[in-house]
Write a protein that holds these residues in place. Structure first.
Motif, PDB file in Angstrom:
ATOM      1  N   UNK A   1       0.823  -1.218   0.000  1.00 17.26           N
ATOM      2  CA  UNK A   1       0.000   0.000   0.000  1.00 17.26           C
ATOM      3  C   UNK A   1       0.852   1.261   0.000  1.00 17.26           C
ATOM      4  N   UNK A   2       1.873   1.285   0.835  1.00 19.70           N
ATOM      5  CA  UNK A   2       2.757   2.452   0.885  1.00 19.70           C
ATOM      6  C   UNK A   2       3.467   2.641  -0.449  1.00 19.70           C
ATOM      7  N   UNK A   3       3.885   1.544  -1.045  1.00 24.70           N
ATOM      8  CA  UNK A   3       4.559   1.626  -2.346  1.00 24.70           C
ATOM      9  C   UNK A   3       3.609   2.171  -3.416  1.00 24.70           C
ATOM     10  N   UNK A   4       2.381   1.659  -3.433  1.00 23.60           N
ATOM     11  CA  UNK A   4       1.398   2.131  -4.422  1.00 23.60           C
ATOM     12  C   UNK A   4       1.136   3.622  -4.276  1.00 23.60           C
ATOM     13  N   UNK A   5       1.020   4.083  -3.047  1.00 22.21           N
ATOM     14  CA  UNK A   5       0.746   5.507  -2.834  1.00 22.21           C
ATOM     15  C   UNK A   5       1.913   6.376  -3.299  1.00 22.21           C
ATOM     16  N   UNK A   6       3.102   5.788  -3.389  1.00 23.74           N
ATOM     17  CA  UNK A   6       4.277   6.503  -3.892  1.00 23.74           C
ATOM     18  C   UNK A   6       4.511   6.234  -5.376  1.00 23.74           C
ATOM     19  N   UNK A   7       3.572   5.519  -6.003  1.00 18.80           N
ATOM     20  CA  UNK A   7       3.703   5.226  -7.429  1.00 18.80           C
ATOM     21  C   UNK A   7       4.726   4.152  -7.739  1.00 18.80           C
ATOM     22  N   UNK A   8       4.962   3.269  -6.793  1.00 16.73           N
ATOM     23  CA  UNK A   8       5.955   2.208  -6.972  1.00 16.73           C
ATOM     24  C   UNK A   8       5.320   0.845  -6.721  1.00 16.73           C
ATOM     25  N   UNK A   9       6.056  -0.184  -7.053  1.00 10.32           N
ATOM     26  CA  UNK A   9       5.683  -1.547  -6.708  1.00 10.32           C
ATOM     27  C   UNK A   9       6.808  -2.142  -5.866  1.00 10.32           C
ATOM     28  N   UNK A  10       6.467  -3.159  -5.100  1.00  5.70           N
ATOM     29  CA  UNK A  10       7.454  -3.842  -4.262  1.00  5.70           C
ATOM     30  C   UNK A  10       7.497  -5.306  -4.670  1.00  5.70           C
ATOM     31  N   UNK A  11       8.689  -5.830  -4.798  1.00  2.20           N
ATOM     32  CA  UNK A  11       8.863  -7.256  -5.050  1.00  2.20           C
ATOM     33  C   UNK A  11       9.912  -7.769  -4.073  1.00  2.20           C
ATOM     34  N   UNK A  12       9.524  -8.749  -3.260  1.00  2.00           N
ATOM     35  CA  UNK A  12      10.460  -9.366  -2.320  1.00  2.00           C
ATOM     36  C   UNK A  12      10.840 -10.741  -2.854  1.00  2.00           C
ATOM     37  N   UNK A  13      12.119 -10.969  -2.984  1.00  2.00           N
ATOM     38  CA  UNK A  13      12.653 -12.220  -3.504  1.00  2.00           C
ATOM     39  C   UNK A  13      13.094 -13.088  -2.330  1.00  2.00           C
ATOM     40  N   UNK A  14      12.636 -14.320  -2.310  1.00  2.00           N
ATOM     41  CA  UNK A  14      12.956 -15.238  -1.218  1.00  2.00           C
ATOM     42  C   UNK A  14      14.303 -15.906  -1.468  1.00  2.00           C
ATOM     43  N   UNK A  15      15.326 -15.431  -0.763  1.00  2.00           N
ATOM     44  CA  UNK A  15      16.652 -16.014  -0.847  1.00  2.00           C
ATOM     45  C   UNK A  15      16.976 -16.866   0.371  1.00  2.00           C
ATOM     46  N   UNK A  16      15.938 -17.288   1.092  1.00  2.00           N
ATOM     47  CA  UNK A  16      16.146 -18.148   2.247  1.00  2.00           C
ATOM     48  C   UNK A  16      16.495 -19.558   1.819  1.00  2.00           C
TER      49      UNK A  16
END
Length: 105
Positions: free
Chosen positions: A53-68
């Protein structure tokens, strides 16, 4: 390099990092990997959802990559970062670990 790491590199590098994408590489052991839980319950997915939501409001997207990876320690995770970093191009790296790993407990 084992098959899990090869797949991680391939999956994370596709698609190419989009304009406005904030990419997070989550490194850690079996907890980050999601041992015993479904994909939607892993730390990287929960983090991605929490920031969406915070990313969208800033006009961005978030992608988290699982490196576990099960059984990995901090030195393994550093090596993995060195190997994956250029392909994944993270804006942020999150390292999850247990304090007991450093205290011998």
């Amino acid at each position: 390099t084992n098959q899990r790491i090869v797949e991680l590199i391939q999956d994370a590098a596709r698609p190419e990092k989009a304009a406005g994408e904030f990419r997070i590489l989550c490194l850690g052991d079996s907890t980050t990997f999601g041992q015993g839980v479904g994909e939607e319950e892993t730390i990287p997915v929960l983090l991605e959802h929490a920031l969406a939501d915070a990313a969208r409001s800033a006009g961005k997207t978030v992608r988290a990559v699982n490196g576990g990876y099960r059984g990995y320690a901090t030195l393994h995770e550093l090596a993995l970062l060195r190997e994956l970093g250029p392909a994944i191009r993270p804006d942020l790296v999150v390292l999850a670990f247990y304090v007991k790993a450093f205290t011998g407990g």
